[in-house]
Write a protein that holds these residues in place. Structure first.
Motif, PDB file in Angstrom:
ATOM      1  N   ARG A 710       0.817  -1.224   0.000  1.00  7.51           N
ATOM      2  CA  ARG A 710       0.000   0.000   0.000  1.00  7.51           C
ATOM      3  C   ARG A 710       0.843   1.263   0.000  1.00  7.51           C
ATOM      4  N   THR A 715       5.702   0.509  -9.034  1.00 10.28           N
ATOM      5  CA  THR A 715       4.718   0.087 -10.037  1.00 10.28           C
ATOM      6  C   THR A 715       5.014  -1.312 -10.552  1.00 10.28           C
ATOM      7  N   HIS A 718       3.569  -3.855  -8.307  1.00 17.03           N
ATOM      8  CA  HIS A 718       2.115  -4.012  -8.461  1.00 17.03           C
ATOM      9  C   HIS A 718       1.787  -4.733  -9.766  1.00 17.03           C
ATOM     10  N   ARG A 743      -7.449  -5.531  -2.588  1.00 15.85           N
ATOM     11  CA  ARG A 743      -7.506  -4.142  -2.123  1.00 15.85           C
ATOM     12  C   ARG A 743      -6.420  -3.291  -2.769  1.00 15.85           C
ATOM     13  N   GLY A 746      -7.084  -2.895  -6.423  1.00 13.79           N
ATOM     14  CA  GLY A 746      -8.302  -2.107  -6.603  1.00 13.79           C
ATOM     15  C   GLY A 746      -8.117  -0.626  -6.331  1.00 13.79           C
ATOM     16  N   GLY A 747      -6.937  -0.213  -5.884  1.00 13.47           N
ATOM     17  CA  GLY A 747      -6.686   1.208  -5.726  1.00 13.47           C
ATOM     18  C   GLY A 747      -6.049   1.612  -4.429  1.00 13.47           C
ATOM     19  N   ASP A 748      -5.918   0.704  -3.474  1.00  9.81           N
ATOM     20  CA  ASP A 748      -5.311   1.035  -2.193  1.00  9.81           C
ATOM     21  C   ASP A 748      -3.797   0.990  -2.322  1.00  9.81           C
ATOM     22  N   ARG A 749      -3.259   1.937  -3.072  1.00  7.45           N
ATOM     23  CA  ARG A 749      -1.835   2.004  -3.381  1.00  7.45           C
ATOM     24  C   ARG A 749      -1.498   3.437  -3.779  1.00  7.45           C
ATOM     25  N   SER A 751      -0.580   6.758  -5.738  1.00  8.01           N
ATOM     26  CA  SER A 751      -0.924   7.243  -7.079  1.00  8.01           C
ATOM     27  C   SER A 751       0.369   7.561  -7.822  1.00  8.01           C
ATOM     28  N   LEU A 796      -3.806  -1.961 -14.170  1.00 11.60           N
ATOM     29  CA  LEU A 796      -3.589  -1.053 -13.041  1.00 11.60           C
ATOM     30  C   LEU A 796      -4.216   0.321 -13.288  1.00 11.60           C
ATOM     31  N   HIS A 798      -6.787   1.089 -15.177  1.00  9.58           N
ATOM     32  CA  HIS A 798      -8.258   1.055 -15.211  1.00  9.58           C
ATOM     33  C   HIS A 798      -8.856   0.228 -14.080  1.00  9.58           C
ATOM     34  N   ARG A 799      -7.995  -0.362 -13.255  1.00  9.12           N
ATOM     35  CA  ARG A 799      -8.464  -1.186 -12.145  1.00  9.12           C
ATOM     36  C   ARG A 799      -9.491  -2.210 -12.634  1.00  9.12           C
TER      37      ARG A 799
END
Length: 888
Positions: A710, A715, A718, A743, A746-749, A751, A796, A798-799
């Motif tokens: 997180r 990158t 991920h 998680r 899905g975006g918990d990382r 930006s 990543l 567009h999740r």
């Protein structure tokens, strides 16, 4: 359908008219005869038990012989019921004789320490109407009763002699059973009763191949059955070998040939025909089943059944023999055994031959036929059927290659070897014993037998010179060549596949040179089919409970994995499987190995250090392993995690803090998966994708893993996580890891500029790790790496489309119009090419002309030109997509 009702009166009438022995029994047992004529008795009960044992057994045998014969003739007892009744009596009589012999000499002793192993038809519960029994008598010096100062060997022999006397001595009541003890080891010099440990040592080290066949039908039948079973359990590896022994198979066929020669007068169907030993007789049906059992029973325990008809059914069910063949043999066997019983009923003689005079009509009429001619015609289809099928096993010795060099070179040229291939020189070197494996007389004989088989196969391989060179290397490295050569001689189709492997697939050829027994695995009925499920594979890999014998578990897994991995590669070479399916098979195999070896490593580690309460190891697979699409040469990308509190401590004799505990446990698992043992290597393991890479701890807690992903992960980490898949741990622990991955992805990382970082990373990779050759489907521009980068950046950014399986991920992204539909075909072509080239062109160089057709077939192209054209087009498409995605 049911048959006609039993004809009891007709049976009694035929017995009186045509069988002097049965006529005598009917007169001596009038009450039983009357009951049988009225259909009131099928198998006579034993007589009263207050008579001496020998007399009681003789009377019981007499009454049983009459009731079984009449029940058989009446149609009330089929062959199975007849032989079961006769065998049950033989077992009972033998057991009672042993107990009596012991208690006569030692009245207060328990009847232990003395066992009878039934061989032959008694062992398979198929005893003849007038058969002898062929037991091996064993004793245990530690438990056998004996008198003071009496040696165990002396006591055992005295007991054995009394057993034989009780059974086969004759008086006015007849006899019980004829006993033949000549099937024991070296009967001309050994005592009639053998010490059990000496017998085990003999069968483990000195026994002959025909004795393996004899023990297919072995059974602990009487006396101390536990002792007998201990003996059979000990020699089971001698009988049922995972490595195929075609020398034993040939010896059994040679026995049949010698029988045909020795009993030449009984080979032709007609008066005097030997129902047992004649051509198309009972023995050939039995040998047919036993040969196939010896070949395949070591690998398939379901085939280890003693009875001939049951063995044929099992072989047909497993696909080793044709269903029609099995049915013909079983039906013919039943008829021949039935007529054999008719012949023996006449005078209670142990004979297998049809009478040569007018008595043949009597045997026919006893069976309910008009005359001897009708009986011969009844038997003809049966004997023809057995003979035809059995003759199909006869790979009569092929002409040897000439030792005259001019004639030899001409023959090799006719096979297809070019003049400059050096084939003649190779053959000459082999014959001269250039390699240790070819120096014994047996090895040279096996070489001569296989040369006419293997040389044409090598000559017709796509690259004869390469195939010849690799076969030479195989012979050079073999510790013993005999069984491999006999295997190739016996299975020409396997020889052709072996030639293709040696010609095309250097990694498989190297594996075969190191482990020649890998060829055995290709004879398994499922070797060229899909790999089983992970639970099935794991079950095949386990040895006892985890931690029982750690070293044995490591070796066993390596053997199983090596065998199946070799078979998967052979599937690609043989063109029988899609490389995509093979890649999935490699992955299931690795997952099963990881589950089994990690469990074994955990159990072994816990012996010394105990467990960390409320904690457990979880293994996360990344890369191609996580995606379920490995190649023959793939390493395993693993991350070790653990649940619970990192501040915990184990509860064993040598306690460790949780972090140190799981780091050392991770090292143990890595070694279990990667260190070469006596059984060979397994998988290279790469743990550099763990948090903080090589500088970080080997294992981290789930909390630390989630926090790192997180807050700190780059990158590229991920991107790697998109193919993460837990492969070891409890269901709850695996789900916890999956939840963390979901998680984070899905975006918990953090930006970040995903496209820019991916673009920079791909450029660094291209600079430091260029393509290895012009066909590097992975690293070439527009290859699999570019495709994977494009997929992961889109996922990543567009999740969306998260799935460890890259094919399913691409499908999901295509469905959302985030990738063009051509990317699925691009993935499939590049992956098929990668999997295939790892086997046939590991350096990704242009393959030899002969190998190009194999590659074209594997990637579903018409020819090599289409492979090259499609690869170019695909790379251009992938490059365009990657360039577009990398712009952000």
């Amino acid at each position: 359908m049911t048959g006609p009702p039993p004809d009891w009166r007709g049976a009694v009438a035929r017995a009186e008219a045509h069988a002097p022995f049965l006529r005598m029994l009917l007169s001596r047992e009038p009450d039983l005869a009357a009951a049988l004529a009225n259909g009131e008795a099928q198998v006579a009960p034993p007589p009263a038990s207050d008579q001496p044992v020998a007399r009681r057994l003789r009377i019981e045998r007499r009454r049983l012989a009459l009731s079984v014969a009449v029940g058989d003739l009446a149609g009330a007892l089929d062959l199975t019921a007849v032989t079961a009744a006769l065998t049950d009596f033989a077992d009972r009589a033998l057991d009672l004789a042993i107990r009596t012999a012991i208690t006569e000499r030692y009245p207060d002793a328990e009847p232990v320490g003395f066992a009878a192993i039934a061989l032959g038809k008694q062992g398979s519960r198929e005893l003849n109407y007038s058969s002898d029994i062929d037991p091996i008598l064993l004793f245990d010096p530690q438990t056998l009763p004996r008198r003071a100062r009496e040696e165990p060997e002396e006591a055992a022999v005295r007991i054995g002699r009394r057993v034989v006397e009780l059974l086969q001595a004759r008086d006015g009541d007849g006899y019980v059973l004829r006993v033949d003890l000549r099937l024991r080891p070296s009967p001309e010099v050994t005592p009639i009763v053998l010490p059990v440990d000496a017998a085990i040592a003999y069968y483990e080290s000195q026994a002959l191949p025909w004795e393996r066949a004899a023990f297919i039908r072995a059974r602990a039948a009487a006396g101390d059955v536990d002792l007998g079973q201990r003996f059979l359990d000990a020699i089971r590896p001698f009988v049922w070998r995972r490595g195929l022994d075609f020398g034993a198979m040939r010896e059994i066929r040679d026995i049949s040939a010698r029988i045909r020669d020795h009993h030449a007068q009984g080979q032709r169907l007609g008066p005097g025909f030997d129902l047992k030993r004649g051509r198309g007789g009972i023995r050939e049906a039995e040998f047919f089943a036993q040969i196939h059992q010896l070949i395949h029973g070591g690998r398939d325990p379901a085939l280890r059944v003693p009875a001939t008809r049951e063995a044929l059914a099992k072989l047909a069910s497993a696909g080793w023999v044709g269903a029609d063949e099995a049915r013909v043999l079983a039906d013919a066997y039943s008829l021949l055994r039935t007529i054999e019983h008719r012949v023996q009923m006449v005078d209670d003689r142990q004979t297998h031959a049809l009478p040569v005079d007018g008595a043949l009509d009597g045997v026919a009429q006893l069976h309910g036929l008009a005359d001897g001619d009708a009986l011969i015609e009844l038997l003809r289809p049966a004997t023809n059927g057995i003979a035809t099928i059995y003759d199909g096993l006869d790979d009569s010795r092929r002409p040897e290659l000439s030792r005259d060099r001019v004639i030899l070179d001409a023959a090799l040229a006719e096979y297809g070897f070019a003049a400059d291939a050096g084939a003649g020189d190779r053959v000459a070197r082999w014959r001269d014993g250039a390699y240790p494996a070819l120096r014994s007389p047996a090895a040279r004989a096996a070489l001569e037998a296989v040369l006419p088989v293997v040389m044409p196969a090598l000559a017709t391989a796509p690259d004869p010179r390469a195939a010849l060179t690799r076969f030479d290397r195989l012979l050079e490295r073999l510790p013993s060549a005999i069984n491999v050569l006999r295997l190739l001689e016996a299975r020409p189709a396997l020889t052709e596949l072996t030639a293709a492997i040696l010609s095309h697939a250097a990694p498989l050829a190297e594996a075969l040179a190191a482990r020649p027994e890998l060829l055995d695995g290709l004879l398994d009925g499922h070797a060229l089919g899909p790999v089983g499920t992970v639970p099935d594979l794991a079950a095949a890999m386990r040895v006892g409970d985890p931690g029982d014998d750690y070293g044995a578990q490591l070796d066993h897994v390596r053997r199983v994995v090596g065998e199946i991995r070799f078979a998967l590669g052979a599937q690609v070479v043989a063109g029988v499987s899609d490389p995509l399916d093979v890649a999935a098979g490699y992955s299931r195999l690795a997952k099963a190995a990881t589950e089994v070896l990690a469990a074994a490593a955990v159990a072994e580690f816990e012996r010394a250090h105990g467990r960390v309460p409320d904690s457990e190891l979880v293994i996360l697979a990344l890369g191609r392993f996580g995606g379920g699409a490995l190649t023959n040469a793939s390493d395993l990308d693993l991350v070790y995690l653990f649940t619970g509190d990192f501040a915990g401590q184990s509860d064993g004799a040598k306690p460790l803090g949780a972090t140190l505990y799981f780091n050392r446990l991770g090292q143990r698992v890595t070694a279990a998966l990667s260190v070469a043992t006596a059984a060979g290597p397994l998988y290279p393991v790469d743990t550099r994708l763990r948090p903080s890479g090589s500088s970080g701890p080997l294992a981290v807690s789930l909390d630390s893993f989630e926090r790192y992903q997180r807050e700190e992960a780059w990158t590229w980490e991920h991107m790697a996580l998109t193919r993460g898949r837990p492969v070891f741990g409890s269901a709850a622990a695996r789900q916890a890891v999956q939840d963390i991955i979901a998680r984070v992805l899905g975006g918990d990382r953090p930006s970040r500029d995903i496209a820019a970082e991916a673009r920079s990373m791909r450029a660094d990779m291209a600079a430091h790790k260029p393509p290895t050759g012009p066909l590097d489907a992975k690293l070439l521009p527009g290859g699999l790496v570019d495709l994977e980068f494009a997929v992961h950046v889109v996922q990543l950014a567009h999740r969306a489309g998260f799935d460890p399986d890259l094919r399913r991920a691409i499908d999901a992204l295509v469905k959302r119009d985030l990738l063009p539909p051509t990317m699925r075909d691009a993935h499939d072509l590049l992956t098929r090419l990668l999997v295939t080239l790892r086997l046939v062109a590991p350096d990704a160089a242009e393959p030899a002309t002969a190998t190009r057709a194999l590659i074209a077939s594997a990637v579903r192209a018409a020819d090599w030109d289409e492979v090259v054209a499609r690869l170019l087009t695909t790379r251009q498409e992938v490059e365009a997509v990657w360039a577009r995605v990398a712009k952000g």
